[in-house]
Design an enzyme around this catalytic site. Structure first.
Site, PDB file in Angstrom:
ATOM      1  CG  ASP A  36      10.553  29.977 -32.528  1.00 46.87           C
ATOM      2  OD1 ASP A  36      11.016  31.116 -32.659  1.00 46.87           O
ATOM      3  OD2 ASP A  36      10.912  29.007 -33.224  1.00 46.87           O
TER       4      ASP A  36
ATOM      5  CB  CYS B  67      -0.917   0.006   1.228  1.00 45.02           C
ATOM      6  SG  CYS B  67      -0.017   0.034   2.788  1.00 45.02           S
TER       7      CYS B  67
END
Length: 799
Positions: A468, A29
């Site tokens: 860009d 767990c």
């Protein structure tokens, strides 16, 4: 790790620090992972991150620290730890009489071993679950249906339930015992205590109470509240089956969500044909070196990254980029390892091998992303780490409170067991890592790489995307878009002579004109080459000149033709020149034999999907900004074509960082999309950097997200996938928390039957796993065909 596996020398890592990966065993767990992580981080100078889903620990060790010390700490905590096994060295392949290459069957790769381990674990769980289920079904039926309760039925229930409560639940009992020996508790502690409590109570009632008497009957109720003569065997058995079901689903989910990475790792070829001294030899891929020349035949995978030095063909890169259309390659073109040669024999010079290849870098990015932890996961781990002790205390308080309130021991016991079972936070531990595994794995299949889990959180905050221009919104390659001949001049002759003189130049504009002229020759005249040029001369920044087929040809700026060659443009050519400049394009004047003969218009062309991608960004609520070093007129022309309103132009490479920071100073959260070396600093400065995979390694290294296709739509898909993954994590966490918060008070109040509590707890884990697996169905955005005015083709205007 055995003595033999560690070898004679200790694992001392050089340098100021180094990282090591440990394979962790025995975790059941998220609280187990939290405990191991806490112990490792207590070591001087050590930084560790333990991932429950991948069952791995990434440990950063200071200089001089032996990895064996970290392994010892993990083992002292009650878990197993080993260094990953080195891949078994492949034995040389032998050629049989039939020409088939055979390999030693013991040659195994690391991913094969990992996959086998996961398969064995899943198969073991499936066997345990199948047997436990077969034994539990009649136990539950007898307890819930009074008509089935024959005389002494309870002893048959005990016979069937005992193996389930002991052997079926053994993994939980063993983990609980190991944790108890180390003074710790985990989710398995809650399960084990709950199952043993129900089973022990039943044994007491059967052997020392009245429940073992012939003729005993029991009535099932949704709400607890049994008499002292009743037993809880169906609770002990059914809860075990429910939890095993949840664990089996977890194991399957981990295996399925890791399948994308395993498939990626297995893309690489095992051997390759190299050319040495004019002879072909078959060698192992591990023996291939940089600058080796190798052969790729049709249907074969490209062995490694390289450059084509002979031949041409089509390369299918869909397994790496998600792009289904093969790409034509020829001499001088770069090819990527593990892509498939769809047609044509290629001779390739290796440029990168081994861990430096693009495939290896992609796999490393994906694995790092899956092994990391987002902030939301760290919160869940902290909660899980303290949750189990709190639940144990709550169970004791519930038992004591009910007894002090005057209720029967049976009622108090029922409430306490329900608290233990319902509170087990398995779903909490699975909520983040499972979604992260599936999301990043699906991204790898589509060529969308998320560098780390923290990137997921960044995508939610982004409100501005800076694009860009060159290489991102546009192709980065100049193309001939328009041809304007003077009166009486043939278009074909204009292009032929201009292409011939430009062919001798290496300037991008000259290359575009020469390429268009060559295509025209092949299409209309069947010729393969442009005519030769003599007396070639280049005037830097102005133009080129030379003699072609007896004509003195000049091509360049209009002012240069007028001043240097006394070849002024007529009214129509001047109008064409002005229109091109107004559109932000480059106009080249061409003349020969003392007269201006025409104007050629050249521009960097848009990528077909750029306009659709910008529209998609807007639908995501993001604001697009075009950032470029080009002149303002060209920048605004591109922005208008794709639908961008905000433009930052004429910015030097170093000024891109300042532009990003200026936007951030305005309160915007900025994502930067780029592909070049000059974009790397801006990518790093942005809140989220997205690199186009067709760009430079520097840009990719500086980014947070990488898209392997040179397609702006892929960047949009990367943002969508990251957001979807984060949304899935949040939904998982909500239900995991809500489930515990809502159910615990019901259990404490005695309003929850332990049997239903076990079913609900298993259902919550299954929900989290299933919800995460939905990410496997994530699809890339459909791309519409580009508008006609965006298609760079001069051919329609010829002849």
């Amino acid at each position: 790790m055995t003595e033999a596996s560690t070898g004679d020398s200790p694992h001392v890592l050089p340098g100021s620090h180094s990282s090591v990966e440990l394979m962790i065993g025995g975790m059941t767990c998220a609280s187990c992972a939290a405990r191991i992580e806490k112990k490792l981080n207590r070591m001087p100078g050590v930084q560790a991150s333990v991932n429950y889903a991948t069952e791995k620990a990434h440990v950063r060790l200071p200089a001089g620290t032996d990895a064996a010390a970290a392994i010892a700490v993990v083992r002292a905590t009650g878990y197993t730890a080993d260094l990953p096994p080195a891949p078994v060295r492949k034995t040389p392949r032998q050629e049989t009489s039939t020409g088939v290459m055979e390999q030693d069957s013991d040659s195994r790769s690391l991913q094969d071993l990992d996959s086998d381990g996961a398969s064995v674990k899943t198969a073991t769980l499936r066997t345990r679950l199948s047997i436990a289920t077969a034994l539990t079904v009649p136990v539950v039926a007898l307890a819930m249906v009074p008509a089935l309760q024959f005389t002494n039925w309870q002893w048959l229930s005990l016979t069937l339930a005992a193996p389930v409560a002991v052997w079926g639940a053994w993994p939980f009992h063993r983990a609980a015992w190991v944790n108890a020996r180390h003074g710790a508790a985990s989710m398995d502690t809650l399960i084990s205590v709950g199952v043993l409590a129900a089973f022990t109570w039943s044994l007491y009632a059967l052997f020392f109470g009245q429940a073992g008497m012939p003729g005993m009957r029991m009535h099932f109720s949704v709400l607890p509240g049994r008499g002292g003569q009743e037993i809880y065997l169906e609770v002990a058995a059914a809860v075990t089956v429910f939890i095993l079901t949840g664990r089996y689903m977890e194991a399957r989910a981990k295996r399925r969500s890791g399948a994308a990475l395993r498939a990626l790792l297995q893309l690489g070829v095992k051997d390759v044909t190299v050319v040495r001294e004019g002879m072909e030899h078959r060698i192992r891929i591990e023996d291939l070196a940089v600058d080796d020349i190798f052969v790729t035949r049709p249907g074969e995978k490209v062995a490694t990254d390289g450059v084509v030095i002979d031949g041409s063909g089509a390369v299918d890169a869909s397994l790496l980029t998600g792009e289904s259309v093969p790409v034509e390659v020829g001499v001088g073109d770069a090819v990527t390892g593990s892509t498939i040669n769809a047609g044509g024999r290629l001779l390739v010079r290796a440029s990168r091998v081994g861990k430096d290849t693009q495939l290896a870098q992609v796999a490393r990015l994906v694995e790092d992303a899956q092994s990391g932890k987002a902030a939301v996961q760290r919160l869940a781990d902290r909660v899980s780490g303290v949750f189990v002790p709190i639940v144990l205390v709550l169970a004791i308080v519930t038992l004591t409170g009910w007894l002090l309130a005057g209720h029967s021991a049976e009622a108090a016991f029922t409430a306490a067991v329900a608290v233990l079972i319902i509170a087990c936070p398995c779903a909490l531990g699975l909520a983040t890592p499972t979604a992260l595994l599936v999301g990043t794995g699906r991204g790898a299949q589509l060529g969308l790489l998320i560098k780390g889990p923290e990137v997921l959180e960044s995508t939610r905050r982004i409100d501005t995307v800076v694009l860009d221009k060159t290489g991102t919104v546009t192709t980065g390659r100049m193309s001939l878009l328009e041809i304007h001949p003077a009166a009486g001049v043939d278009e074909g002759q204009l292009l032929r002579l201009a292409g011939a003189v430009e062919h001798a130049s290496e300037h991008p504009i000259a290359t575009a004109i020469a390429a268009a002229a060559t295509d025209w020759l092949r299409t209309w005249d069947g010729e393969e080459q442009l005519p030769p040029v003599t007396s070639f001369a280049a005037s830097s920044g102005w133009g080129v000149s030379g003699v072609v087929e007896g004509h003195a040809v000049a091509a360049g700026r209009a002012s240069w033709l007028t001043e240097q060659w006394a070849q002024g443009l007529d009214r129509d050519l001047l109008a064409a020149l002005s229109a091109a400049e107004q559109a932000g394009r480059t106009a080249i004047a061409v003349g020969w034999d003392g007269r201006a003969r025409g104007v050629l218009v050249v521009a960097d062309t848009l990528k077909p999907t750029s306009a659709a991608a910008v529209a998609q960004l807007r639908r995501l609520g993001l604001r697009a900004v075009l950032l470029t070093g080009d002149n303002s007129r060209a920048a605004h022309a591109v922005a208008a074509a794709v639908g961008i309103d905000e433009v930052i132009a004429e910015v030097l490479p170093e000024g891109k960082v300042d532009a990003v920071r200026a936007l951030q100073d305005q309160g915007r959260v900025v994502a930067m999309v780029g592909d070049g070396v000059n974009d790397a600093a801006a990518l790093a400065a942005a809140d989220l950097g997205i690199a186009m995979g067709t760009g430079t390694d520097v840009a990719i290294e500086a980014s947070d997200l990488t898209v392997m296709r040179g397609d702006l739509m892929a960047a949009v898909d990367a943002l969508r996938l990251a957001r979807s993954t984060l949304s899935t994590i949040k939904v998982n966490l909500f239900w995991a928390f809500a489930y515990n918060v809502a159910a615990l008070p019901l259990a404490i109040a005695g309003l929850l039957n332990p049997l239903l509590a076990g079913a609900a707890m298993a259902a919550s884990s299954i929900f989290v796993v299933s919800n995460s697996l939905r990410l496997r169905r994530f699809k890339a955005s459909p791309v519409a065909a580009p508008a006609d005015h965006l298609r760079p083709s001069p051919q329609p205007s010829l002849r």
